[in-house]
Enzyme design. Sequence first.
Site, PDB file in Angstrom:
ATOM      1  N   HIS A 131       6.292   9.770   0.973  1.00 66.43           N
ATOM      2  CA  HIS A 131       5.079  10.432   1.492  1.00 66.43           C
ATOM      3  C   HIS A 131       4.891  11.833   0.925  1.00 66.43           C
ATOM      4  O   HIS A 131       3.858  12.450   1.174  1.00 66.43           O
ATOM      5  CB  HIS A 131       5.079  10.520   3.020  1.00 66.43           C
ATOM      6  CG  HIS A 131       5.001   9.204   3.708  1.00 66.43           C
ATOM      7  ND1 HIS A 131       4.562   9.030   4.987  1.00 66.43           N
ATOM      8  CD2 HIS A 131       5.318   7.959   3.277  1.00 66.43           C
ATOM      9  CE1 HIS A 131       4.605   7.762   5.334  1.00 66.43           C
ATOM     10  NE2 HIS A 131       5.076   7.084   4.314  1.00 66.43           N
TER      11      HIS A 131
ATOM     12  N   GLU B 243       0.228  -0.989   5.864  1.00 69.40           N
ATOM     13  CA  GLU B 243       1.348  -0.444   6.654  1.00 69.40           C
ATOM     14  C   GLU B 243       1.205   1.053   6.847  1.00 69.40           C
ATOM     15  O   GLU B 243       1.478   1.616   7.901  1.00 69.40           O
ATOM     16  CB  GLU B 243       2.671  -0.768   5.970  1.00 69.40           C
ATOM     17  CG  GLU B 243       3.891  -0.562   6.838  1.00 69.40           C
ATOM     18  CD  GLU B 243       4.369   0.881   6.869  1.00 69.40           C
ATOM     19  OE1 GLU B 243       3.952   1.684   6.029  1.00 69.40           O
ATOM     20  OE2 GLU B 243       5.138   1.212   7.788  1.00 69.40           O
TER      21      GLU B 243
ATOM     22  N   ASP C 259       0.842  -1.190   0.000  1.00 75.80           N
ATOM     23  CA  ASP C 259       0.000   0.000   0.000  1.00 75.80           C
ATOM     24  C   ASP C 259       0.878   1.242   0.000  1.00 75.80           C
ATOM     25  O   ASP C 259       2.068   1.167   0.305  1.00 75.80           O
ATOM     26  CB  ASP C 259      -0.934   0.020   1.217  1.00 75.80           C
ATOM     27  CG  ASP C 259      -0.174   0.100   2.541  1.00 75.80           C
ATOM     28  OD1 ASP C 259       0.806  -0.662   2.700  1.00 75.80           O
ATOM     29  OD2 ASP C 259      -0.558   0.900   3.420  1.00 75.80           O
TER      30      ASP C 259
END
Length: 481
Positions: free
Chosen positions: A453, A174, A107
């Site tokens: 991110h 996760e 993910d």
Amino acid sequence: MAFEKLDLDPLFAKIEELKPQFIDRLARAVAIPSVSGDELLRPRVVDMAHFLVSELENLGAHDIQLKDLGTQPPPVADASLQLPPIVLARFGADKSKKTVLVYGHYDVQPALKEDGWATEPFTMHHDEAAQILYGRGTTDDKGPVMGWLNVVEAHNALGLELPVNLVCCFEGMEESGSLGLDGLIAQEAQQYFLSVDTVCISDNYWLGTTKPVLTYGLRGCNYYQIAIKGPGADLHSGIFGGVIAEPMVDLVQVMAKLVDNKGKILIPGVDEMVAPLTEKEDALYDDIDFSVDELHAAAGSETGLYNNKKDILKHRWRYPSLSIHGVEGAFYGPGAKTVIPSRVVGKFSIRTVPDIDSAKLDKLVIEYVQKVFGELSSQNQLNVELIHDGAYWVSDPFNESFTAASKATEHVWNIKPDFTREGGSIPITLTFEQELKTQVLLLPMGRGDDGAHSINEKLNVSNYINGCKTLGGYLHYYGRQ
Ligand SMILES: NCC(=O)N[C@@H](Cc1c[nH]cn1)C(=O)O
Ligand SMILES: [Zn+2]
Ligand SMILES: [Zn+2]
């Protein structure tokens, strides 16, 4: 210390030869928007699990299992939302060989082009001139997960046996706290994972951009939300502004009292739980290859809170931090919407370190937020809760798994790796160590400036391909010890 180099030239040459196929495999993985934090994209996370199964089947894996984890626990909008399955697979079951469990996650974090991406986040862009692969998940964590598949493919192509038995454990939550995986590991410890001798996780990054690292510590992550509601619906601020208690006004005042702008956590009792710094530990930071400039380069700004390497490393690795992430229900789009949100949900997380007790921290946080909100004497309603948590993990890196990884790293990169801790979290690490009663190694592929991110997340081709060599080399050095 000098060590006898293994003859890995054929393997490394095959990895180089298969580079186009490996880049294509990563591109196909990135193209699946497996964003676990977006309930609407949950079916795509499951698609990614099936992509992995198909790749594993084509590579000759056996005993492939998709482990159902049931529905997602509250707080969740849709109580019937399925958790993505855990993908288990084996390559080899030779009792004369050691068994390595490799973990990764399929993910990814959310990504929208309008966040500021230069390219489509879910269409991998190969910058041939710079030899960089751009896309959501390239470094976190689809590059490393594909890396393990690439290692198997290179062995298959050579007709070379893997030096160890490989157990694959890939999850799809996760980035959302690894919900459900703790229980599965406990359940499979004496079953699917019975033969595991060691665990290798590739899901973090070098500290900088030039020197490989091996990682023996992670911070934990407790993630909270503060929901404040009042009006029956969103309201016109011209009609109700100044005459109705606004949830957003309450929320910003509460959140302003969680942390100051120098990073100090304002919740009483948190800092007091942190293990004191010893002289021995303090000395560990002296030899780490990192600089303030590298921090600023990776951050894209010269806005660091500390002006020296040691303070930066200590506050990334061994001190807690509190970050404020966003407000669900608040207006954030273009234009000038003049609405009073009826319900807003502030999201923040605390990175935990030894010896913070997670349950005690929750109590401190919840009681403090309730106290601060109470002092507002607001007519609105508050609900503060933990969304998910994951334990910190600090290990002893002087074991044969780290030794094998150090040899493989030096073999590929011609430099000894630094031994580091990581400021990020991998919630499941401590569970692997405790339930399988073995050591865990963090063997990163990407660089500290990859933008995990963030927008324009990337993986340098050299890190991807040499990372595959390092993962493969680790298996050989570990298998030969
Ligand atoms: N590559 C590791 C990583 O990004 N881990 C996440 C884990 C997490 C915990 N809660 C939400 N995400 C991290 O943010 O450290
Ligand atoms: Zn991540
Ligand atoms: Zn990750």
